[in-house]
Design a protein around this motif. Structure first.
Motif, PDB file in Angstrom:
ATOM      1  N   GLU A  55       1.048  -1.189  -0.101  1.00 27.53           N
ATOM      2  CA  GLU A  55       0.012  -0.171   0.218  1.00 27.53           C
ATOM      3  C   GLU A  55       1.329   1.258  -0.160  1.00 27.53           C
ATOM      4  OE1 GLU A  55      -3.313   0.053   2.852  1.00 27.53           O
ATOM      5  OE2 GLU A  55      -3.251  -1.640   3.031  1.00 27.53           O
ATOM      6  N   ILE A  56       0.880   2.096  -0.890  1.00 26.69           N
ATOM      7  CA  ILE A  56       1.052   3.313  -1.131  1.00 26.69           C
ATOM      8  C   ILE A  56       0.851   4.511   0.442  1.00 26.69           C
ATOM      9  CG2 ILE A  56       1.390   5.569  -2.058  1.00 26.69           C
ATOM     10  CD1 ILE A  56       0.610   4.442  -4.720  1.00 26.69           C
ATOM     11  N   THR A  57       1.736   4.895   1.756  1.00 23.64           N
ATOM     12  CA  THR A  57       1.589   5.118   3.230  1.00 23.64           C
ATOM     13  C   THR A  57       1.865   6.326   2.386  1.00 23.64           C
ATOM     14  OG1 THR A  57       3.434   4.484   4.100  1.00 23.64           O
ATOM     15  CG2 THR A  57       1.604   2.813   4.049  1.00 23.64           C
ATOM     16  N   LYS A  58       2.964   7.255   1.521  1.00 24.44           N
ATOM     17  CA  LYS A  58       2.905   7.897   1.567  1.00 24.44           C
ATOM     18  C   LYS A  58       3.076   8.285  -0.066  1.00 24.44           C
ATOM     19  CE  LYS A  58       5.150  10.368   4.430  1.00 24.44           C
ATOM     20  NZ  LYS A  58       6.480  10.975   5.781  1.00 24.44           N
ATOM     21  N   ASP A  59       3.237   9.812  -0.714  1.00 22.02           N
ATOM     22  CA  ASP A  59       2.887   9.943  -2.096  1.00 22.02           C
ATOM     23  C   ASP A  59       3.103  11.415  -2.319  1.00 22.02           C
ATOM     24  OD1 ASP A  59       4.062  10.655  -4.375  1.00 22.02           O
ATOM     25  OD2 ASP A  59       2.090   9.257  -5.880  1.00 22.02           O
ATOM     26  N   GLU A  60       3.565  12.860  -2.015  1.00 22.71           N
ATOM     27  CA  GLU A  60       3.924  13.593  -1.567  1.00 22.71           C
ATOM     28  C   GLU A  60       5.216  14.209  -2.804  1.00 22.71           C
ATOM     29  OE1 GLU A  60       5.175  14.654   2.407  1.00 22.71           O
ATOM     30  OE2 GLU A  60       3.295  13.760   3.153  1.00 22.71           O
ATOM     31  N   GLU A  61       4.722  15.025  -3.654  1.00 27.24           N
ATOM     32  CA  GLU A  61       5.524  16.308  -3.818  1.00 27.24           C
ATOM     33  C   GLU A  61       5.556  17.385  -2.450  1.00 27.24           C
ATOM     34  OE1 GLU A  61       4.857  18.644  -8.223  1.00 27.24           O
ATOM     35  OE2 GLU A  61       5.011  16.767  -8.198  1.00 27.24           O
ATOM     36  N   VAL A  62       7.037  17.746  -2.894  1.00 28.53           N
ATOM     37  CA  VAL A  62       7.424  19.245  -1.894  1.00 28.53           C
ATOM     38  C   VAL A  62       8.405  19.936  -2.929  1.00 28.53           C
ATOM     39  CG1 VAL A  62       8.330  19.976   0.098  1.00 28.53           C
ATOM     40  CG2 VAL A  62       7.547  17.329   0.013  1.00 28.53           C
ATOM     41  N   LYS A  63       7.423  21.056  -2.651  1.00 25.79           N
ATOM     42  CA  LYS A  63       7.912  22.255  -4.337  1.00 25.79           C
ATOM     43  C   LYS A  63       8.291  23.660  -2.575  1.00 25.79           C
ATOM     44  CE  LYS A  63       4.936  22.373  -7.839  1.00 25.79           C
ATOM     45  NZ  LYS A  63       5.567  21.962  -9.073  1.00 25.79           N
ATOM     46  N   PHE A  64       9.061  24.659  -3.173  1.00 23.42           N
ATOM     47  CA  PHE A  64       9.836  25.265  -2.112  1.00 23.42           C
ATOM     48  C   PHE A  64       9.388  26.889  -2.513  1.00 23.42           C
ATOM     49  CE2 PHE A  64      12.095  21.306  -1.753  1.00 23.42           C
ATOM     50  CZ  PHE A  64      11.976  21.265  -0.495  1.00 23.42           C
ATOM     51  N   ASP A  65       9.114  27.976  -1.504  1.00 26.39           N
ATOM     52  CA  ASP A  65       9.879  29.297  -1.864  1.00 26.39           C
ATOM     53  C   ASP A  65      10.873  29.739  -3.032  1.00 26.39           C
ATOM     54  OD1 ASP A  65       7.058  30.014  -2.096  1.00 26.39           O
ATOM     55  OD2 ASP A  65       7.505  30.113   0.209  1.00 26.39           O
ATOM     56  N   ASP A  66      12.416  28.442  -1.843  1.00 24.83           N
ATOM     57  CA  ASP A  66      13.754  29.653  -2.008  1.00 24.83           C
ATOM     58  C   ASP A  66      14.432  28.042  -2.636  1.00 24.83           C
ATOM     59  OD1 ASP A  66      16.133  30.044  -2.237  1.00 24.83           O
ATOM     60  OD2 ASP A  66      16.099  31.383  -1.108  1.00 24.83           O
ATOM     61  N   TYR A  67      14.461  27.509  -2.992  1.00 26.04           N
ATOM     62  CA  TYR A  67      15.027  25.576  -3.083  1.00 26.04           C
ATOM     63  C   TYR A  67      16.114  25.722  -2.990  1.00 26.04           C
ATOM     64  CZ  TYR A  67      15.712  20.749  -4.617  1.00 26.04           C
ATOM     65  OH  TYR A  67      16.440  19.736  -5.098  1.00 26.04           O
TER      66      TYR A  67
END
Length: 150
Positions: A127-139
């Motif tokens: 099972e997929i327990t986490k699937d996140e895309e994290v974006k940044f203001d200042d990478y």
């Protein structure tokens, strides 16, 4: 030429399932995608490959595979870390299919400095327990590894 979403793919399972995933789920390829001879365990329990395609992924690769199966514990689940890169991003569904096929769990925190995002995926017990895309203001400031991937 794609941007690469890169990180350490951690794979966890029994020795039998991990061995099956490495030997059957990875295909040695050249940089341009031509298949090479299938993986084998040498006389010392070692599996080595410069570049392997993760079967079932669009463009997911393991780099510099160098594992000693004889070092893996026979009791319970064990985890290995594999240097991985994926073109443009990671499909959690493709990884889920591999997890189900080989009876392993997977986790990755991958970095893509070209398009300034991270991906965090975790698959446990099919099972997929986490699937996140994290974006940044200042990478360059906010990302913990801003020079990885891209």
């Amino acid at each position: 030429m794609p941007n690469w979403c890169a990180g350490t793919l951690r794979v966890r399972g029994t020795k039998e399932n991990l061995t099956k995933f490495v030997l059957e789920g990875l295909q040695p390829v050249t940089y341009f995608g031509s298949e090479k001879e299938t993986l084998k365990i040498d006389d010392y329990g070692r599996i080595k490959c410069e570049r392997c395609w993760i079967k079932g992924t669009r463009r997911g690769f393991i780099l510099d595979l160098d594992e000693f199966i004889c070092d893996w514990n026979d009791e319970g689940k064990i985890a290995i870390g594999l240097e991985a890169e994926f073109a443009w991003g990671i499909s959690s569904e493709e990884l889920l299919n591999s997890c189900k096929q080989y009876g392993v769990d997977m986790r990755i925190h991958a970095f893509e400095c070209g398009m300034c995002f991270n991906q965090i995926i975790e698959i446990i017990d099919g099972e997929i327990t986490k699937d996140e895309e994290v974006k940044f203001d200042d990478y360059n400031w906010d990302c913990i590894c801003p020079n990885v991937g891209g």
